[in-house]
Scaffold this active site. Structure first.
Site, PDB file in Angstrom:
ATOM      1  N   LYS A 121       1.509   5.007   6.851  1.00 29.86           N
ATOM      2  CA  LYS A 121       0.513   5.655   5.860  1.00 29.86           C
ATOM      3  C   LYS A 121       1.139   7.283   5.795  1.00 29.86           C
ATOM      4  CE  LYS A 121      -2.515   2.291   5.487  1.00 29.86           C
ATOM      5  NZ  LYS A 121      -2.330   1.806   4.109  1.00 29.86           N
ATOM      6  N   SER A 148       1.051  -1.229   0.012  1.00 32.91           N
ATOM      7  CA  SER A 148      -0.227   0.108  -0.061  1.00 32.91           C
ATOM      8  C   SER A 148       0.710   1.194   0.062  1.00 32.91           C
ATOM      9  CB  SER A 148      -0.995   0.011   1.092  1.00 32.91           C
ATOM     10  OG  SER A 148      -0.195   0.311   2.423  1.00 32.91           O
TER      11      SER A 148
END
Lengths: 167, 167
Positions: free
Chosen positions: A90, A48
């Site tokens: 993230k 991701s």
């Protein structure tokens, strides 16, 4: 005691065992403080955060990064789950109070498209307009080429942010 | 003489510290019993590709003993079981393969009457991608509810939690 240890022990304890013990203790204390309080090493799994981080990659998070300043847009942060044994890595996209929307893969903050040089591939992601809470941040991975349904993204509270990735 | 007495004092202090640490570590408590129950559950939920059928049966029996009859398990918004038999049926149907479950970062809150407990933790599941054979890791926050039945802690409720709140 100096020089009293047998020659075969010298490679382990050195010529001065007390000094060796003191150095070893200091090293253990420093390493414990460094990795218990300041730094969090992370082994990455998943795609991701491609292309910034690859599956199996490694980074280190500075736990003190936000001690005296708030997280900023573009920062890569570690977000803890129940604890720090497993964390999300993230990028911060939305700040507290901002109105965020994703349209055709482009992120809009308060109505303006933001510059994201770290995004290489963009699928046509759609996320309806929402407001980030007062003590929240909106985080997304850099891999926008994957389907949005398979990508973990969302709002997180400030207290869950462990720190900022160093590299 | 002074050197000898000093050595005895040091040895006694170290022995007392070790005894104290051992007592603290091994002293029976509800928190410790809950940790052991969850460790056993993680072990019973793990499997190896080459497990013989008898070992698999024994593992499932251990798995079964960790839950109440009316256990309620919810994973995401779609998967839900409301009895131990239903849960066991689902787990028994999983294809045999390398699967390692570990429960980390347990935060245990025991009720004042010491008959119920809530545990928040991170469940880490490592396995192998069936198509590529490469290792995979999934981590989720999970909330466990436990109750004491006949002096044993058993799981009565399991729910996963979203770390990132999807808008």
């Amino acid at each position: 005691m100096r020089g009293s240890n047998p020659p075969e022990w010298r490679p382990i304890v050195g010529r001065n065992p007390k000094a060796t013990a003191a150095r070893a203790t200091a090293l253990i204390v420093i390493a414990t403080l460094l990795f218990g309080v300041v730094l969090l090493p992370i082994r990455l799994t998943g795609i991701s955060m491609e292309p910034t981080y690859h599956d199996g990659g490694f980074t280190v998070v500075n736990r003190l990064a936000y001690r005296f300043s708030a997280p900023r847009r573009g920062d890569i942060v570690a977000i803890r789950m129940a604890g720090e044994h497993a964390v999300y890595l993230k990028r911060i996209v939305g700040l507290p109070g901002e109105r965020v929307q994703i349209e055709g893969g482009t992120v809009y903050v308060d109505g303006h498209a933001i510059d994201e040089p770290w995004v290489v591939r963009r699928a046509a992601w759609e996320l309806p307009l929402f407001t980030v809470g007062a003590d929240e941040f909106f985080v997304v991975g850099d891999n926008r080429g994957m389907p949005i349904a398979l990508h973990d993204l969302g709002k997180t509270r400030r207290e869950r942010i462990v720190g900022k990735a160093l590299f | 003489m002074a050197d000898g007495r000093g050595r005895w004092v040091t040895v006694t202090l170290v022995a007392m510290a070790l005894a104290g640490a051992a007592a603290w570590w091994y002293w029976p408590s509800d928190e410790r019993a809950i940790r052991e129950r969850l460790d056993g559950l993680a072990e019973a939920a793990s499997s190896k590709a080459g497990d013989p059928p008898m070992a698999r049966m024994a593992r499932l029996a251990r798995f079964r003993s960790a839950f109440t009859e009316d256990v309620h398990v919810r994973v995401g918004h779609a998967i839900e079981w409301s009895s131990r038999d239903a849960l066991l049926g689902a787990v028994a149907g999983w294809p045999a393969g390398d699967l390692s479950v570990s429960l980390v970062d347990e935060q245990i809150a025991v009720s004042p009457d010491r008959q119920a407990a809530d545990v928040r933790l991170t469940a880490k599941v490592t396995g192998r991608d069936p198509s590529t054979g490469s290792p995979t890791l999934d981590a989720r926050e999970v909330q466990f509810g436990l109750v004491k039945r006949d002096g044993e802690w058993v799981v009565s409720r399991v729910e996963d939690r979203d770390t990132l709140e999807r808008p």
